[in-house]
Scaffold this motif. Structure first.
Motif, mmCIF file in Angstrom:
data_model
loop_
_atom_site.group_PDB
_atom_site.id
_atom_site.type_symbol
_atom_site.label_atom_id
_atom_site.label_comp_id
_atom_site.label_asym_id
_atom_site.label_seq_id
_atom_site.Cartn_x
_atom_site.Cartn_y
_atom_site.Cartn_z
ATOM 1 N N VAL A 2 10.762 -5.543 2.849
ATOM 2 C CA VAL A 2 10.101 -6.360 1.835
ATOM 3 C C VAL A 2 8.613 -6.057 1.931
ATOM 4 N N ARG A 3 8.007 -5.755 0.789
ATOM 5 C CA ARG A 3 6.597 -5.378 0.780
ATOM 6 C C ARG A 3 5.810 -6.326 -0.110
ATOM 7 N N ASN A 4 4.656 -6.722 0.381
ATOM 8 C CA ASN A 4 3.750 -7.557 -0.404
ATOM 9 C C ASN A 4 2.316 -7.197 -0.027
ATOM 10 N N ASP A 21 0.833 -1.205 0.000
ATOM 11 C CA ASP A 21 0.000 0.000 0.000
ATOM 12 C C ASP A 21 0.869 1.256 0.000
ATOM 13 N N SER A 22 0.602 2.144 -0.953
ATOM 14 C CA SER A 22 1.418 3.346 -1.118
ATOM 15 C C SER A 22 1.277 4.330 0.032
ATOM 16 N N ARG A 23 0.310 4.100 0.912
ATOM 17 C CA ARG A 23 0.080 5.024 2.028
ATOM 18 C C ARG A 23 0.834 4.630 3.292
ATOM 19 N N ALA A 24 1.535 3.498 3.254
ATOM 20 C CA ALA A 24 2.142 2.986 4.490
ATOM 21 C C ALA A 24 3.597 2.574 4.259
ATOM 22 N N ALA A 25 4.417 3.519 3.832
ATOM 23 C CA ALA A 25 5.828 3.245 3.554
ATOM 24 C C ALA A 25 6.641 3.261 4.849
ATOM 25 N N PRO A 26 7.278 2.153 5.227
ATOM 26 C CA PRO A 26 8.031 2.099 6.484
ATOM 27 C C PRO A 26 9.128 3.142 6.594
ATOM 28 N N GLY A 36 -4.101 0.092 8.815
ATOM 29 C CA GLY A 36 -5.544 0.208 8.703
ATOM 30 C C GLY A 36 -6.005 0.350 7.270
ATOM 31 N N ARG A 37 -7.230 -0.064 7.007
ATOM 32 C CA ARG A 37 -7.863 0.060 5.686
ATOM 33 C C ARG A 37 -7.083 -0.682 4.592
ATOM 34 N N CYS A 38 -6.582 -1.854 4.936
ATOM 35 C CA CYS A 38 -5.796 -2.657 3.991
ATOM 36 C C CYS A 38 -6.719 -3.296 2.951
ATOM 37 N N GLY A 39 -6.442 -3.061 1.679
ATOM 38 C CA GLY A 39 -7.275 -3.593 0.609
ATOM 39 C C GLY A 39 -7.240 -5.110 0.527
#
Length: 213
Positions: free
Chosen positions: A65-67, A46-51, A106-109
């Motif tokens: 690592v993002r998935n 999700d582009s709104r939750a970049a660590p 939150g609000r994960c698709g």
């Protein structure tokens, strides 16, 4: 020839004239000596939750690592392609990170799709549908809870998924051994996009506790 996305070109120019100038020496050292990140973060695409943004991290500090839905599959050395498992193996065995964080939001698709069995697949192959089977059992249990609202069910599964991924991390021999030796720690975290709150999973109770800002 198709043009490279203009917003990215502009962003790169801003980076080169701003942050890169300030951290030029750090980039030079990283290029010469290689990376030594202290933490692996398994995060959502999700582009709104970049660590890196959430934790205000500089270059070389985090191995990310993002998935879809920030999930870790169980250890399955079956000869197939396992990108998340490969990144985990590299981070633990080659980079020797000291901490692994599974960070949901939150609000994960992806989680929303897991909770809605009537949703149409996003493609004929439906890779997401197969991937979200990792939380299908928990999703079915939560779907049947009529006392909870839709948003409560969503948040519940987002956090349960984090716990499941941490359990799956421990199926990897390299993780299990190092954790038992005290050389590796596993953590859960959940980020609320709407207000910026970060919730940390208590390692003993597994409850999520809001971090003071």
């Amino acid at each position: 020839m198709k043009r490279f996305p203009v917003p990215l070109l502009n962003g790169y120019r801003n980076f080169m004239s701003g942050r890169y100038v300030d951290e030029r020496e750090r980039y030079r050292v990283l290029a010469d000596q290689g990376q030594k990140p202290h933490t692996l973060i398994v995060a959502c695409c999700d582009s709104r939750a970049a660590p890196e943004t959430i934790f205000d991290a500089g270059p070389g500090e985090l191995f990310v690592v993002r998935n879809v839905a920030n999930m870790v599959p169980p250890y399955e050395p079956d000869g197939q392609y396992h990108s998340t498992s490969a990144a985990l193996e590299f981070a633990v065995q080659a980079l020797r990170v000291r901490d692994i964080i599974v960070m949901g939001h939150g609000r994960c698709g992806g989680i929303r799709a897991a909770l809605d069995p009537s949703a149409e697949p996003l493609s004929p192959g439906d890779f997401i549908g197969k991937w979200m089977n990792l939380v299908s059992t928990a999703a079915e249990q939560i779907q049947g809870n009529s006392v909870m609202t839709d948003s409560e069910r969503q948040t519940a599964l987002e956090r349960i998924s984090i716990r499941n991924s941490i359990a799956n991390l421990r199926t990897f021999p390299c993780v299990k051994i190092l954790e038992e030796r005290g050389k590796l720690q596993l953590h859960g975290a959940w980020f609320d996009i709407s207000n910026g709150e970060l919730w940390i999973m208590d390692p003993d109770t597994r409850d999520f506790v809001r971090l003071d800002k």
